[in-house]
Design a protein around this motif. Structure first.
Motif, mmCIF file in Angstrom:
data_model
loop_
_atom_site.group_PDB
_atom_site.id
_atom_site.type_symbol
_atom_site.label_atom_id
_atom_site.label_comp_id
_atom_site.label_asym_id
_atom_site.label_seq_id
_atom_site.Cartn_x
_atom_site.Cartn_y
_atom_site.Cartn_z
ATOM 1 N N HIS A 145 4.998 -5.767 0.507
ATOM 2 C CA HIS A 145 4.450 -7.043 0.988
ATOM 3 C C HIS A 145 3.280 -6.798 1.934
ATOM 4 N N VAL A 146 3.409 -5.797 2.798
ATOM 5 C CA VAL A 146 2.311 -5.443 3.710
ATOM 6 C C VAL A 146 1.093 -4.991 2.920
ATOM 7 N N LEU A 147 1.321 -4.147 1.912
ATOM 8 C CA LEU A 147 0.209 -3.630 1.109
ATOM 9 C C LEU A 147 -0.470 -4.711 0.281
ATOM 10 N N SER A 148 0.218 -5.810 0.033
ATOM 11 C CA SER A 148 -0.376 -6.885 -0.763
ATOM 12 C C SER A 148 -1.538 -7.566 -0.047
ATOM 13 N N PHE A 149 -1.687 -7.310 1.253
ATOM 14 C CA PHE A 149 -2.768 -7.932 2.019
ATOM 15 C C PHE A 149 -4.032 -7.069 2.061
ATOM 16 N N VAL A 150 -4.009 -5.895 1.436
ATOM 17 C CA VAL A 150 -5.197 -5.044 1.404
ATOM 18 C C VAL A 150 -5.627 -4.856 -0.051
ATOM 19 N N ASN A 151 -6.871 -4.432 -0.235
ATOM 20 C CA ASN A 151 -7.351 -4.222 -1.600
ATOM 21 C C ASN A 151 -6.706 -2.984 -2.209
ATOM 22 N N PRO A 209 2.906 -5.272 -6.611
ATOM 23 C CA PRO A 209 2.851 -6.458 -7.457
ATOM 24 C C PRO A 209 1.540 -7.241 -7.303
ATOM 25 N N THR A 210 0.724 -6.849 -6.313
ATOM 26 C CA THR A 210 -0.549 -7.523 -6.048
ATOM 27 C C THR A 210 -1.686 -6.516 -6.123
ATOM 28 N N LEU A 211 -2.649 -6.766 -7.006
ATOM 29 C CA LEU A 211 -3.799 -5.878 -7.173
ATOM 30 C C LEU A 211 -5.084 -6.650 -6.892
ATOM 31 N N THR A 212 -5.813 -6.226 -5.875
ATOM 32 C CA THR A 212 -7.120 -6.802 -5.552
ATOM 33 C C THR A 212 -8.184 -5.775 -5.903
ATOM 34 N N LEU A 213 -8.938 -6.047 -6.975
ATOM 35 C CA LEU A 213 -9.917 -5.110 -7.508
ATOM 36 C C LEU A 213 -11.300 -5.731 -7.436
ATOM 37 N N HIS A 214 -12.074 -5.357 -6.424
ATOM 38 C CA HIS A 214 -13.430 -5.865 -6.243
ATOM 39 C C HIS A 214 -14.412 -4.698 -6.308
ATOM 40 N N LYS A 273 -7.851 -0.300 -3.535
ATOM 41 C CA LYS A 273 -8.386 0.998 -3.124
ATOM 42 C C LYS A 273 -7.681 1.504 -1.867
ATOM 43 N N HIS A 274 -7.566 0.645 -0.863
ATOM 44 C CA HIS A 274 -6.915 1.044 0.387
ATOM 45 C C HIS A 274 -5.409 1.202 0.202
ATOM 46 N N ALA A 275 -4.831 0.398 -0.680
ATOM 47 C CA ALA A 275 -3.397 0.521 -0.936
ATOM 48 C C ALA A 275 -3.067 1.885 -1.535
ATOM 49 N N VAL A 276 -3.899 2.339 -2.474
ATOM 50 C CA VAL A 276 -3.676 3.648 -3.088
ATOM 51 C C VAL A 276 -3.850 4.765 -2.058
ATOM 52 N N GLN A 277 -4.780 4.594 -1.132
ATOM 53 C CA GLN A 277 -5.041 5.624 -0.130
ATOM 54 C C GLN A 277 -3.863 5.850 0.818
ATOM 55 N N THR A 278 -2.924 4.908 0.872
ATOM 56 C CA THR A 278 -1.755 5.107 1.734
ATOM 57 C C THR A 278 -0.859 6.231 1.235
ATOM 58 N N CYS A 279 -1.102 6.734 0.038
ATOM 59 C CA CYS A 279 -0.283 7.824 -0.503
ATOM 60 C C CYS A 279 -0.371 9.083 0.356
ATOM 61 N N VAL A 280 -1.406 9.199 1.196
ATOM 62 C CA VAL A 280 -1.571 10.405 2.014
ATOM 63 C C VAL A 280 -0.794 10.315 3.326
ATOM 64 N N LEU A 281 -0.183 9.192 3.608
ATOM 65 C CA LEU A 281 0.487 9.022 4.898
ATOM 66 C C LEU A 281 1.717 9.929 5.024
ATOM 67 N N SER A 282 2.529 9.959 3.984
ATOM 68 C CA SER A 282 3.727 10.788 3.966
ATOM 69 C C SER A 282 4.324 10.742 2.570
ATOM 70 N N ARG A 283 5.360 11.540 2.348
ATOM 71 C CA ARG A 283 6.011 11.529 1.041
ATOM 72 C C ARG A 283 6.622 10.165 0.742
#
Length: 400
Positions: free
Chosen positions: A45-51, A73-78, A53-63
């Motif tokens: 739900h938190v990630l649904s508020f960002v685009n 469930p929400t994809l913002t592609l601009h 690109k930034h949502a995918v970049q969260t993969c580097v935060l931790s395992r």
């Protein structure tokens, strides 16, 4: 090119942030990560508020976050979030390929200001539809033949926003289907479309929305009508209607057959007559009108709207709307036969557009220009309150 565009699992540089992750974990083994302890549904739900690109970049935060983006469930592609269109299309392709195929895409917002390759648009639309999309937004420039027709028969869609402008056009003329098969649709926003005559023995009108059995909110934004004189908005469930127009003079009337309509909003130049005899539930009207010529046609049309929408309880008008009305000769001497049920009048004060300001001054004497230069034409508010003197009045300052 920004290095942040490559900080995703789609690129060679993705190994670098993963190494950083290992180092940071070794240093902070004893620190509590409260955010990562939240359930997946909360983090998604938190990630649904960002685009995306930034949502995918969260993969580097931790395992914990490494594969979470695959369930979004929400994809913002601009495309504006990327330096080049090539980078954007590559990202979209990788995202759709590597995403969890069993996870639904409930919301998809795709925007490309420039031209779009047909196969890219087709893939995105088909992916969204096959993953049970509910809210779909598409804003692109392309030819009419490249619009996937599956959009107009998607059974899961509840909200659709379409802006499809042909290449090389400022104001588009993309043909809208004569009929829709969107049985779950409740919200529809259309921009740069052309409505065509419905056929079936009624060749003088376009009637594109009558088959939308659950439609509640409709926005018609800079659309036109072809091969017809009337835009017929007929719908038994419509509650909120918004019209925006500043260039279309190719049809002369808008007929409203909307028994449940409660709210009507307009911005732009009033070119079309409105027939509102079938709007018994209408209570709230908001008009922000301007003109680009000193002709009396638009002021008289605007005045006719007040007569048609006579029984509203709440009326909101911009200062420019009142300036347009005031162009009617001897307006304040007219006995107003409407607005007898008005309970609230709101006037939005904002600077006039440069074109409208020049229009007001064109061909006027200095005395007339002085009158029209006032923030509000003298006496115009009392004119609107002739039949509802006890209505509440609010003057609101707004930025342009």
């Amino acid at each position: 090119m920004s290095s942040s565009e490559y900080d995703t699992p789609f690129s060679p540089n993705s190994k670098r942030p993963r190494h950083t992750e290992t180092q940071s974990q070794s240093k902070n083994d004893n620190e509590e990560d409260r955010l990562s302890d939240l359930p997946d549904c909360v983090l998604l739900h938190v990630l649904s508020f960002v685009n995306a690109k930034h949502a995918v970049q969260t993969c580097v935060l931790s395992r914990r976050w490494r594969n979470l983006w695959k369930l979004l469930p929400t994809l913002t592609l601009h495309s504006s979030h990327f330096w080049t269109f090539k980078t954007f299309t590559k990202f979209v392709s990788n995202l759709l390929t590597r995403r969890d195929a069993s996870s639904a895409v409930l919301n998809l917002d795709f925007e490309r200001h420039g031209c779009i390759e047909p196969h890219v648009l087709k893939r995105i639309v088909n992916y969204a539809i096959s993953h049970k999309v509910r809210n779909l937004g598409i804003s692109v420039k392309c030819d009419i033949a490249h619009i996937p027709q599956a959009i107009f028969s998607c059974k899961t869609l509840t909200s659709l926003k379409l802006s499809v402008c042909p290449r090389g056009y400022i104001y588009g003329s993309t043909l809208f289907p004569k009929s829709l098969n969107l049985t779950a649709l409740t919200s529809l926003h259309l921009q740069h479309f052309t409505f065509c005559a419905s056929g079936g023995g009624v060749s003088d009108r376009a009637e594109p929305f009558s088959a939308c059995e659950r439609l509640s909110d409709l926005v018609i934004d800079h659309c036109t009508v072809r091969d017809a004189k009337v835009l017929y908005i007929s719908n038994s469930t419509l509650v909120n209607l918004t019209l925006r127009s500043d260039h279309s003079k190719d049809f002369y009337k808008i007929v409203l057959s909307t028994p449940k309509l409660r709210s009507f909003r307009f911005s732009g130049i009033p070119y079309q007559q409105i027939c509102g005899s079938h709007v018994p539930s209408l209570e709230d009207v908001d008009i922000d009108a301007e003109i680009w010529s000193n002709s009396l046609e638009s002021p008289l049309i605007l005045f006719s709207w007040l007569l048609e929408l006579a029984n509203v309880k709440s009326l909101t008008v911009s200062a420019s709307t009142l300036q347009v009305l005031f162009l009617i000769p001897n307006l304040l001497k007219i006995k107003l036969p409407c607005l007898g049920k008005l309970k609230s009048l709101k006037v939005k004060m904002k600077p006039l557009s440069p074109i409208f300001a020049m229009t007001l001054k064109a061909g006027k004497s200095k005395k007339e220009v002085m009158k029209l230069s006032l923030p509000l034409p003298d006496g115009i508010v009392n004119f609107l309150l002739q039949n509802s003197p006890s209505a509440e009045v609010a003057i609101v300052n707004c930025k342009r």
